[in-house]
Write a protein that holds these residues in place. Structure first.
Motif, PDB file in Angstrom:
ATOM      1  N   GLY A  71       0.856  -1.300  -0.097  1.00 17.07           N
ATOM      2  CA  GLY A  71       0.116   0.167   0.087  1.00 17.07           C
ATOM      3  C   GLY A  71       0.611   0.862  -0.448  1.00 17.07           C
ATOM      4  N   LEU A  72       1.912   1.147   0.462  1.00 17.40           N
ATOM      5  CA  LEU A  72       2.506   2.176   0.742  1.00 17.40           C
ATOM      6  C   LEU A  72       3.160   2.567  -0.485  1.00 17.40           C
ATOM      7  CD1 LEU A  72       4.574   1.654   4.527  1.00 17.40           C
ATOM      8  CD2 LEU A  72       3.156   3.745   3.845  1.00 17.40           C
ATOM      9  N   VAL A  73       4.111   1.657  -0.983  1.00 19.53           N
ATOM     10  CA  VAL A  73       4.523   1.297  -2.345  1.00 19.53           C
ATOM     11  C   VAL A  73       3.335   2.265  -3.137  1.00 19.53           C
ATOM     12  CG1 VAL A  73       5.907   0.307  -4.288  1.00 19.53           C
ATOM     13  CG2 VAL A  73       5.823  -0.545  -1.856  1.00 19.53           C
ATOM     14  N   ALA A  74       2.538   1.341  -3.442  1.00 17.40           N
ATOM     15  CA  ALA A  74       1.336   1.425  -4.194  1.00 17.40           C
ATOM     16  C   ALA A  74       0.594   3.828  -4.809  1.00 17.40           C
ATOM     17  CB  ALA A  74       0.087   1.347  -4.447  1.00 17.40           C
ATOM     18  N   ILE A  75       0.605   3.649  -2.989  1.00 16.24           N
ATOM     19  CA  ILE A  75       0.353   5.137  -3.316  1.00 16.24           C
ATOM     20  C   ILE A  75       1.069   6.709  -3.279  1.00 16.24           C
ATOM     21  CG2 ILE A  75       0.890   5.687  -0.513  1.00 16.24           C
ATOM     22  CD1 ILE A  75      -2.161   7.318  -2.398  1.00 16.24           C
ATOM     23  N   THR A  76       2.367   6.018  -3.547  1.00 15.57           N
ATOM     24  CA  THR A  76       3.671   6.933  -3.515  1.00 15.57           C
ATOM     25  C   THR A  76       3.775   7.779  -4.579  1.00 15.57           C
ATOM     26  OG1 THR A  76       5.295   5.748  -1.824  1.00 15.57           O
ATOM     27  CG2 THR A  76       5.959   6.740  -3.896  1.00 15.57           C
ATOM     28  N   PRO A  77       3.101   7.113  -5.567  1.00 16.52           N
ATOM     29  CA  PRO A  77       3.235   8.497  -7.473  1.00 16.52           C
ATOM     30  C   PRO A  77       2.095   9.224  -6.846  1.00 16.52           C
ATOM     31  CG  PRO A  77       3.106   6.401  -7.925  1.00 16.52           C
ATOM     32  CD  PRO A  77       3.146   5.895  -6.706  1.00 16.52           C
ATOM     33  N   GLY A  78       0.833   8.657  -6.861  1.00  8.65           N
ATOM     34  CA  GLY A  78       0.111   9.766  -6.626  1.00  8.65           C
ATOM     35  C   GLY A  78      -0.166  10.514  -4.935  1.00  8.65           C
ATOM     36  N   CYS A  79       0.693  10.386  -3.779  1.00 13.32           N
ATOM     37  CA  CYS A  79       0.122  10.927  -2.721  1.00 13.32           C
ATOM     38  C   CYS A  79      -0.277  12.930  -2.115  1.00 13.32           C
ATOM     39  CB  CYS A  79       1.302  10.025  -1.508  1.00 13.32           C
ATOM     40  SG  CYS A  79       2.893  11.344  -1.830  1.00 13.32           S
ATOM     41  N   GLY A  80       0.407  13.026  -3.151  1.00 12.32           N
ATOM     42  CA  GLY A  80       0.284  14.910  -3.153  1.00 12.32           C
ATOM     43  C   GLY A  80      -0.866  14.867  -3.462  1.00 12.32           C
ATOM     44  N   PHE A  81      -1.354  13.814  -5.097  1.00 14.83           N
ATOM     45  CA  PHE A  81      -2.364  14.378  -5.937  1.00 14.83           C
ATOM     46  C   PHE A  81      -3.835  13.698  -5.797  1.00 14.83           C
ATOM     47  CE2 PHE A  81       1.885  14.131  -8.527  1.00 14.83           C
ATOM     48  CZ  PHE A  81       1.886  15.408  -8.481  1.00 14.83           C
ATOM     49  N   VAL A  82      -3.899  13.051  -5.356  1.00 19.89           N
ATOM     50  CA  VAL A  82      -5.310  12.023  -5.015  1.00 19.89           C
ATOM     51  C   VAL A  82      -6.280  12.471  -3.330  1.00 19.89           C
ATOM     52  CG1 VAL A  82      -4.874  10.203  -6.856  1.00 19.89           C
ATOM     53  CG2 VAL A  82      -4.183   9.849  -4.108  1.00 19.89           C
ATOM     54  N   SER A  83      -7.416  12.116  -2.971  1.00 19.79           N
ATOM     55  CA  SER A  83      -7.810  11.391  -1.804  1.00 19.79           C
ATOM     56  C   SER A  83      -7.981  11.306  -1.512  1.00 19.79           C
ATOM     57  CB  SER A  83      -9.676  12.285  -1.819  1.00 19.79           C
ATOM     58  OG  SER A  83     -10.351  11.563  -2.470  1.00 19.79           O
ATOM     59  N   ILE A  84      -7.856  10.903   0.437  1.00 22.64           N
ATOM     60  CA  ILE A  84      -8.010  10.014   1.106  1.00 22.64           C
ATOM     61  C   ILE A  84      -9.222   8.685   0.611  1.00 22.64           C
ATOM     62  CG2 ILE A  84      -8.837   9.221   3.702  1.00 22.64           C
ATOM     63  CD1 ILE A  84      -6.149  11.339   3.625  1.00 22.64           C
ATOM     64  N   GLN A  85      -9.877   9.515   0.181  1.00 21.07           N
ATOM     65  CA  GLN A  85     -10.836   8.641  -0.168  1.00 21.07           C
ATOM     66  C   GLN A  85     -10.702   7.476  -1.433  1.00 21.07           C
ATOM     67  OE1 GLN A  85     -11.654  11.603  -0.288  1.00 21.07           O
ATOM     68  NE2 GLN A  85     -13.489  12.368   1.377  1.00 21.07           N
ATOM     69  N   GLU A  86     -10.094   8.111  -2.578  1.00 20.36           N
ATOM     70  CA  GLU A  86      -9.209   7.298  -3.458  1.00 20.36           C
ATOM     71  C   GLU A  86      -7.864   6.653  -2.848  1.00 20.36           C
ATOM     72  OE1 GLU A  86     -10.643  10.913  -6.763  1.00 20.36           O
ATOM     73  OE2 GLU A  86      -8.543  11.333  -5.654  1.00 20.36           O
ATOM     74  N   SER A  87      -7.323   6.918  -1.643  1.00 22.79           N
ATOM     75  CA  SER A  87      -5.918   6.182  -1.695  1.00 22.79           C
ATOM     76  C   SER A  87      -6.966   5.034  -1.188  1.00 22.79           C
ATOM     77  CB  SER A  87      -5.655   6.723  -0.798  1.00 22.79           C
ATOM     78  OG  SER A  87      -6.474   7.496   0.692  1.00 22.79           O
ATOM     79  N   LEU A  88      -7.784   5.018  -0.676  1.00 22.24           N
ATOM     80  CA  LEU A  88      -8.501   3.964   0.056  1.00 22.24           C
ATOM     81  C   LEU A  88      -8.431   2.210  -0.965  1.00 22.24           C
ATOM     82  CD1 LEU A  88     -11.960   4.590   2.474  1.00 22.24           C
ATOM     83  CD2 LEU A  88      -9.516   3.066   2.717  1.00 22.24           C
ATOM     84  N   PHE A  89      -9.508   2.899  -2.203  1.00 22.04           N
ATOM     85  CA  PHE A  89      -9.229   2.754  -2.958  1.00 22.04           C
ATOM     86  C   PHE A  89      -7.580   1.881  -4.033  1.00 22.04           C
ATOM     87  CE2 PHE A  89      -9.464   1.114  -8.007  1.00 22.04           C
ATOM     88  CZ  PHE A  89     -10.030   0.355  -7.606  1.00 22.04           C
ATOM     89  N   ILE A  90      -7.089   2.683  -3.594  1.00 18.05           N
ATOM     90  CA  ILE A  90      -5.505   2.513  -4.573  1.00 18.05           C
ATOM     91  C   ILE A  90      -4.746   1.237  -3.263  1.00 18.05           C
ATOM     92  CG2 ILE A  90      -3.143   3.531  -4.840  1.00 18.05           C
ATOM     93  CD1 ILE A  90      -5.022   6.619  -5.516  1.00 18.05           C
ATOM     94  N   GLY A  91      -5.174   1.196  -2.369  1.00 17.08           N
ATOM     95  CA  GLY A  91      -4.319   0.456  -1.182  1.00 17.08           C
ATOM     96  C   GLY A  91      -4.575  -1.210  -1.483  1.00 17.08           C
ATOM     97  N   PHE A  92      -6.719  -0.635  -1.804  1.00 20.93           N
ATOM     98  CA  PHE A  92      -7.807  -2.191  -1.893  1.00 20.93           C
ATOM     99  C   PHE A  92      -7.240  -2.602  -3.282  1.00 20.93           C
ATOM    100  CE2 PHE A  92     -10.967  -3.774  -4.034  1.00 20.93           C
ATOM    101  CZ  PHE A  92     -11.585  -4.703  -3.335  1.00 20.93           C
ATOM    102  N   ILE A  93      -7.159  -2.658  -4.281  1.00 21.58           N
ATOM    103  CA  ILE A  93      -6.646  -2.549  -5.998  1.00 21.58           C
ATOM    104  C   ILE A  93      -5.636  -3.461  -5.853  1.00 21.58           C
ATOM    105  CG2 ILE A  93      -6.256  -0.349  -7.104  1.00 21.58           C
ATOM    106  CD1 ILE A  93      -8.193  -3.920  -7.893  1.00 21.58           C
ATOM    107  N   SER A  94      -4.543  -1.931  -5.075  1.00 21.49           N
ATOM    108  CA  SER A  94      -3.002  -3.158  -5.843  1.00 21.49           C
ATOM    109  C   SER A  94      -2.630  -4.328  -4.728  1.00 21.49           C
ATOM    110  CB  SER A  94      -2.392  -1.345  -5.111  1.00 21.49           C
ATOM    111  OG  SER A  94      -1.752   0.003  -5.839  1.00 21.49           O
ATOM    112  N   ALA A  95      -3.148  -4.275  -3.933  1.00 21.87           N
ATOM    113  CA  ALA A  95      -2.891  -5.097  -2.836  1.00 21.87           C
ATOM    114  C   ALA A  95      -3.081  -6.398  -3.329  1.00 21.87           C
ATOM    115  CB  ALA A  95      -3.905  -4.569  -1.024  1.00 21.87           C
ATOM    116  N   ILE A  96      -4.623  -6.631  -4.457  1.00 24.49           N
ATOM    117  CA  ILE A  96      -5.471  -7.820  -4.706  1.00 24.49           C
ATOM    118  C   ILE A  96      -4.355  -7.785  -5.788  1.00 24.49           C
ATOM    119  CG2 ILE A  96      -6.920  -8.354  -6.324  1.00 24.49           C
ATOM    120  CD1 ILE A  96      -8.662  -7.008  -3.865  1.00 24.49           C
TER     121      ILE A  96
END
Length: 448
Positions: A317-342
């Motif tokens: 999850g930390l890896v996946a959010i790194t490129p977009g961490c300053g460009f996306v919302s909290i709500q979108e980060s939830l999904f990014i962590g979810f789908i990247s983990a799968i």
């Protein structure tokens, strides 16, 4: 113990570097950089304080990674695996001062397209031995903090990138060969990629419009593909099946990485600002989402809920959010962590990939996590025409082209560097040394 020529040469090189800096007399003086810098009055104290703290947090990630990896390998390889991460603090820090920073953020050398110049790599003679890197803020790269602070903050990213690679060839790599490889990797893979993405004139930054807030492309994709290449070149271990030797080490390392990642991501705002606060929030939420998704996905696929799985999920999850961490919302980060983990979980357990002995699944976690982050940033990034969901179809397509280019460059380039390294000093230890364990055979030490 017999001292080989390679160790004598290594000592001579560090001696030359240590003494050479005292006598370095570049053709340009620090006065030549006056036009690139702002006055001291432009320094913002809050920004300086935050980036000093963030740089320390990012440094902490490398020893954190050593615990994370060290706990996963077999007992007779714990020290060697941890040292391979830790030693990057020495090797890459010195290389960064001598030439790495110049290659990454020096005057752009590149190509001209339609009358506009696009940088591929920095001029090595711009800031050799940190000449010209002083206490004033840089006009284009760090306008509110001393330039030397920016250089040292970026150094920590350069340090951890080759350390990430080590998990792919753990338990079978010769230590001196590894040192040579990470020097070559930093010079020929990391620095041009860093320049192209983060320098104001960089090709991927200005021509392709690649958004990489904190290193998903520069750090994790490059390390992931280099890891895959390394696993292929070194081949499978003689005994590829082992039980992780120290799960508490993995938990400790994960905690250190998660803590340090706030400096990695939020620090990349280069200011004490709303952007930093947003990156701070998305970082921890994506990691939490990925951790929980990983363990539940494991369970519904008939695997146990394990501490190891929770830790791997959190890091993905930390890896996946790194490129977009300053460009996306909290709500979108939830999904990014979810789908990247799968996706990463499926890659870790994909039978075709398991045939390649990537010891600690570096490509499946860091490489795939970085790829997912780059794609999802191009889907969700906020701003007018900044991403696919905000009318930026061109931005999305450019990201996909850049993703392909970066993948080919980092994989093929790393493959070539492994071959060059192996031709100079064999990469793989002998079968006897591998059976004995690298702790004893390479370092004469034993984990008690």
């Amino acid at each position: 113990m017999k001292t080989g020529l390679k160790w004598i040469v290594s000592f001579c090189i560090i001696s030359l570097v240590a003494v050479g800096g005292l006598f370095w007399n570049p053709s340009v003086t620090e006065d030549s950089f006056t036009g690139d810098f702002l006055g001291e009055d432009r320094i913002v104290g809050a920004d300086v304080a935050w980036i000093l703290a963030a740089a320390g947090l990012v440094l902490l990630m490398t020893p954190g990674l050593s615990f994370f990896y060290g706990g996963m390998v077999g007992r007779k390889n714990i020290i060697s695996t941890m040292l391979q991460s830790f030693i990057a603090l020495g090797v890459i820090s010195i290389l960064w001062v001598v030439v790495g920073f110049s290659l990454s953020f020096g005057e752009s050398l590149g190509i001209t397209i339609s009358g506009k110049h696009y940088g591929i790599i920095g001029n090595p003679l711009t800031y050799p031995f940190f000449k010209g890197v002083g206490g004033l803020p840089h006009r284009m790269m760090a306008s509110t903090i001393p330039f030397i602070l920016f250089a040292l903050f970026q150094m920590k990213f350069a340090v951890i990138t080759p350390a990430i690679i080590t998990g792919s060839f753990a338990e079978r790599v010769r230590f001196i060969s590894y040192l040579l490889f990470i020097i070559l990797f930093c010079i020929f893979i990391y620095t041009p990629l860093c320049h192209m993405v983060w320098h104001p004139d960089g090709l991927l930054n200005t021509y392709f419009g690649v958004k990489d807030f904190a290193g998903g492309t520069v750090v994790h994709m490059s390390a992931g593909f280099a890891a895959l290449a390394g696993a292929l070149v070194l081949g499978n271990r003689k005994n590829p099946h082992h039980e992780p030797s120290n799960i508490p080490y993995v938990l400790l390392g994960t905690g250190m990485l998660w803590f340090g990642w706030f400096g990695f991501n939020a620090g990349s705002a280069l200011s004490a600002s709303a952007s930093a606060a947003s990156a701070f929030g998305t970082t921890t939420i994506a990691s939490a989402s990925a951790m929980m998704t990983w363990i539940f996905f494991d369970r519904i696929n008939g695997r146990s809920i394990s501490a190891l799985g929770a830790c791997i999920g959190a890091v993905v999850g930390l890896v996946a959010i790194t490129p977009g961490c300053g460009f996306v919302s909290i709500q979108e980060s939830l999904f990014i962590g979810f789908i990247s983990a799968i996706v990463s979980n499926m890659m870790v357990n994909w039978k075709a990939l398991k045939k390649i002995d990537d010891t600690l699944d570096v490509f499946a976690c860091h490489g795939v996590g970085g790829i997912m982050g780059m794609i999802l940033t191009a889907v969700f990034a906020h701003g007018e025409k900044a991403s696919l969901l905000h009318g930026g179809i061109e931005v999305f397509l450019h990201h996909m082209i850049a993703l392909a280019l970066v993948s080919v460059f980092t994989f093929s380039g790393s493959l070539l560097l492994y071959k060059i390294t192996d031709s100079i000093i064999p990469l793989r230890v002998s079968e006897e040394s591998e059976n004995k364990g690298l702790d004893l055979s390479q370092h004469g030490e034993r984990f008690n």
